[in-house]
Structure formats: C-alpha cells, structure tokens
Design a protein around this motif. Structure first.
Motif, short mmCIF file in Angstrom:
data_model
loop_
_atom_site.label_atom_id
_atom_site.label_comp_id
_atom_site.label_asym_id
_atom_site.label_seq_id
_atom_site.Cartn_x
_atom_site.Cartn_y
_atom_site.Cartn_z
N GLY A 141 64.50 42.75 36.38
CA GLY A 141 64.99 41.55 35.74
C GLY A 141 64.37 40.26 36.24
N GLU A 142 63.54 40.35 37.27
CA GLU A 142 62.93 39.15 37.84
C GLU A 142 61.43 39.21 37.68
N ARG A 143 60.83 38.06 37.42
CA ARG A 143 59.37 37.95 37.31
C ARG A 143 58.87 37.20 38.54
N LEU A 144 57.79 37.71 39.11
CA LEU A 144 57.16 37.07 40.27
C LEU A 144 55.71 36.78 39.91
N GLN A 145 55.35 35.52 39.97
CA GLN A 145 53.97 35.14 39.67
C GLN A 145 53.31 34.71 40.97
N ILE A 146 52.08 35.17 41.19
CA ILE A 146 51.34 34.79 42.39
C ILE A 146 49.93 34.38 42.01
N MET A 147 49.34 33.57 42.85
CA MET A 147 47.95 33.15 42.68
C MET A 147 47.12 33.91 43.70
N LEU A 148 45.99 34.49 43.26
CA LEU A 148 45.11 35.23 44.14
C LEU A 148 43.70 34.68 44.03
N SER A 149 42.97 34.78 45.12
CA SER A 149 41.55 34.44 45.08
C SER A 149 40.83 35.56 44.33
N PRO A 150 39.62 35.31 43.87
CA PRO A 150 38.86 36.38 43.20
C PRO A 150 38.69 37.62 44.09
N GLU A 151 38.51 37.41 45.39
CA GLU A 151 38.34 38.53 46.31
C GLU A 151 39.63 39.33 46.45
N GLU A 152 40.77 38.64 46.51
CA GLU A 152 42.06 39.33 46.61
C GLU A 152 42.34 40.13 45.34
N LEU A 153 42.05 39.54 44.19
CA LEU A 153 42.25 40.24 42.93
C LEU A 153 41.35 41.47 42.84
N SER A 154 40.13 41.35 43.31
CA SER A 154 39.22 42.48 43.33
C SER A 154 39.75 43.59 44.23
N ARG A 179 44.42 55.46 40.88
CA ARG A 179 44.70 55.80 39.48
C ARG A 179 46.06 55.25 39.01
N MET A 180 46.29 53.98 39.33
CA MET A 180 47.54 53.32 38.93
C MET A 180 47.36 52.79 37.51
N PRO A 181 48.42 52.81 36.70
CA PRO A 181 48.28 52.43 35.29
C PRO A 181 48.08 50.94 35.05
N THR A 182 48.62 50.09 35.91
CA THR A 182 48.56 48.64 35.70
C THR A 182 48.40 47.91 37.03
N ARG A 183 47.99 46.65 36.94
CA ARG A 183 47.95 45.81 38.15
C ARG A 183 49.36 45.66 38.73
N ALA A 184 50.33 45.50 37.86
CA ALA A 184 51.71 45.33 38.33
C ALA A 184 52.15 46.54 39.16
N ALA A 185 51.82 47.73 38.70
CA ALA A 185 52.17 48.94 39.44
C ALA A 185 51.47 48.95 40.80
N ALA A 186 50.20 48.54 40.81
CA ALA A 186 49.45 48.49 42.06
C ALA A 186 50.07 47.48 43.02
N VAL A 187 50.43 46.32 42.51
CA VAL A 187 51.03 45.29 43.37
C VAL A 187 52.38 45.77 43.91
#
Length: 79
Positions: free
Chosen positions: A6-19, A29-37
């Motif tokens: 029920g809650e949304r969490l937004q974060i800012m990442l550097s390009p290296e962190e996102l990579s 083999r995670m389906p989404t970035r959200a699942a990985a996070v």
C-alpha cells in the motif's frame, strides 16, 4: 509479510547504482527492478540486524562508493 503493498517508495540513484541494481536483477533472474530492490532491501536489513541508527542523513548511505556508517568503521564488528 503481506503481499499487499500500500505504500510507494521513490528513490534517486546514480547511474552506477542503477546499473548495480540492474546487474543484480539480471544475475538473479528477477522479473522487475522493484523485485530486485525489495530483495536487496531484505538482504541488507537481515545483514544489518535491523539496527536503528539515529542522527544520520540519507546522503550518508549509498549503494556504491564510500562506506556508510557501520561499514568498516569498527562499529559492525567487521574490523
């Protein structure tokens, strides 16, 4: 833990962190970035023992680069 989110969490990442998140996602083999996070958060919280630290700023913590508080400073027992 409930599968209802029920809650949304937004974060800012550097390009290296996102990579790094994307690399983790694809290597595990995670389906989404959200699942990985969510998995990385779960692993990090388990590793930290869910210790609460006060007086810290969000900029004191990062995925890559310099160590955050408790990592390599002698307070986590790793030194």
């Amino acid at each position: 833990m409930s599968d209802l989110r029920g809650e949304r969490l937004q974060i800012m990442l550097s390009p290296e962190e996102l990579s790094a998140v994307d690399d983790f996602r694809f290597n595990h083999r995670m389906p989404t970035r959200a699942a990985a996070v969510r998995e990385l958060l779960k692993l990090g919280l388990a590793s930290a023992g869910t210790v609460t630290r006060t007086g810290m700023k969000s900029s004191d913590y990062g995925v890559l680069g310099s160590s955050g508080p408790g990592v390599g400073d002698g307070t986590d027992g790793a030194d």
